[in-house]
Design a protein around this motif. Structure first.
Motif, mmCIF file in Angstrom:
data_model
loop_
_atom_site.group_PDB
_atom_site.id
_atom_site.type_symbol
_atom_site.label_atom_id
_atom_site.label_comp_id
_atom_site.label_asym_id
_atom_site.label_seq_id
_atom_site.Cartn_x
_atom_site.Cartn_y
_atom_site.Cartn_z
ATOM 1 N N SER A 1 -0.507 1.483 -13.352
ATOM 2 C CA SER A 1 0.507 1.525 -12.306
ATOM 3 C C SER A 1 0.980 2.955 -12.104
ATOM 4 O O SER A 1 1.270 3.657 -13.073
ATOM 5 C CB SER A 1 1.689 0.639 -12.698
ATOM 6 N N ARG B 1 -8.460 -1.966 -6.784
ATOM 7 C CA ARG B 1 -7.123 -1.426 -6.576
ATOM 8 C C ARG B 1 -6.314 -2.306 -5.640
ATOM 9 O O ARG B 1 -6.864 -3.003 -4.796
ATOM 10 C CB ARG B 1 -7.185 0.002 -6.039
ATOM 11 N N ASP B 2 -5.014 -2.260 -5.830
ATOM 12 C CA ASP B 2 -4.056 -2.922 -4.944
ATOM 13 C C ASP B 2 -3.165 -1.815 -4.400
ATOM 14 O O ASP B 2 -2.247 -1.359 -5.083
ATOM 15 C CB ASP B 2 -3.235 -3.943 -5.727
ATOM 16 N N ASN B 3 -3.476 -1.366 -3.184
ATOM 17 C CA ASN B 3 -2.747 -0.236 -2.624
ATOM 18 C C ASN B 3 -1.266 -0.540 -2.417
ATOM 19 O O ASN B 3 -0.415 0.336 -2.531
ATOM 20 C CB ASN B 3 -3.378 0.210 -1.309
ATOM 21 N N GLY B 4 -0.972 -1.807 -2.125
ATOM 22 C CA GLY B 4 0.425 -2.175 -1.926
ATOM 23 C C GLY B 4 1.259 -2.025 -3.188
ATOM 24 O O GLY B 4 2.465 -1.787 -3.127
ATOM 25 N N LYS B 5 0.621 -2.164 -4.343
ATOM 26 C CA LYS B 5 1.309 -2.056 -5.626
ATOM 27 C C LYS B 5 1.055 -0.737 -6.318
ATOM 28 O O LYS B 5 1.535 -0.517 -7.431
ATOM 29 C CB LYS B 5 0.871 -3.199 -6.547
ATOM 30 N N ASN B 6 0.285 0.166 -5.670
ATOM 31 C CA ASN B 6 -0.091 1.441 -6.306
ATOM 32 C C ASN B 6 -0.651 1.199 -7.706
ATOM 33 O O ASN B 6 -0.269 1.868 -8.672
ATOM 34 C CB ASN B 6 1.114 2.377 -6.379
ATOM 35 N N THR B 7 -1.546 0.251 -7.788
ATOM 36 C CA THR B 7 -2.093 -0.158 -9.076
ATOM 37 C C THR B 7 -3.606 -0.262 -8.991
ATOM 38 O O THR B 7 -4.147 -0.692 -7.966
ATOM 39 C CB THR B 7 -1.511 -1.520 -9.488
ATOM 40 N N SER C 1 -4.812 -2.401 -16.647
ATOM 41 C CA SER C 1 -4.050 -2.122 -15.434
ATOM 42 C C SER C 1 -3.460 -0.720 -15.512
ATOM 43 O O SER C 1 -3.139 -0.233 -16.595
ATOM 44 C CB SER C 1 -2.913 -3.130 -15.259
ATOM 45 N N TYR D 1 -7.125 -1.510 -11.450
ATOM 46 C CA TYR D 1 -7.509 -2.361 -12.553
ATOM 47 C C TYR D 1 -8.910 -1.986 -13.028
ATOM 48 O O TYR D 1 -9.717 -1.465 -12.261
ATOM 49 C CB TYR D 1 -7.505 -3.823 -12.117
ATOM 50 N N SER E 1 3.693 5.550 -10.032
ATOM 51 C CA SER E 1 4.921 5.675 -9.247
ATOM 52 C C SER E 1 5.201 7.146 -8.971
ATOM 53 O O SER E 1 4.756 8.019 -9.719
ATOM 54 C CB SER E 1 6.104 5.052 -9.993
#
Length: 123
Positions: A23, A71-77, A21, A79, A25
């Motif tokens: 992340s 990717r999970d755009n909502g979490k800025n993450t 993962s 994998y 910010s």
């Protein structure tokens, strides 16, 4: 200040799986290119997967069919699912992010980098 943090590395036997993962910010802008690179001792850093916001994905032949980036755009993450791991996949894995544009497989394209997470595959 942009921070990129990888997690999920570890030690597995050949044929096993790991999920990394990454992340992010502090990054401004909704469109970006994110990627996973790896670097083994004595070797150059190489790209193993990249993904745009869209999300188009890219893989080199060495990992195509075994690695999957998402990717999970909502979490800025993002994998990296790694299956059928081989001893030659052993390396430090790095996550990177940059505005769109440039060659996805080039380290020079990416503006921000994480510190890496170690993946070790034993035979």
């Amino acid at each position: 200040q942009v921070q990129v943090v990888e997690s999920g590395g570890g030690s597995v036997q050949a044929g096993g799986s790991l999920r990394l993962s990454c992340s992010v910010s502090g990054y401004a802008g909704t469109n970006n290119l994110m990627a996973w690179f790896r670097q083994a001792p004595g070797k150059e850093r190489e790209a193993v997967a990249a993904i745009y916001t869209s999300p188009f994905t890219y893989y080199p032949k060495a990992v195509e069919g075994r690695f999957s980036i998402s990717r999970d755009n909502g979490k800025n993450t993002i994998y990296l699912q790694m299956n059928d791991l081989l001893p030659e996949d052993t390396a430090m894995y790095y996550c990177a992010i940059t505005p769109p544009g440039g060659a996805w497989q080039s380290t020079n394209t990416y503006k921000y980098w994480g510190r890496g997470t170690q993946v070790t595959v034993s035979s």
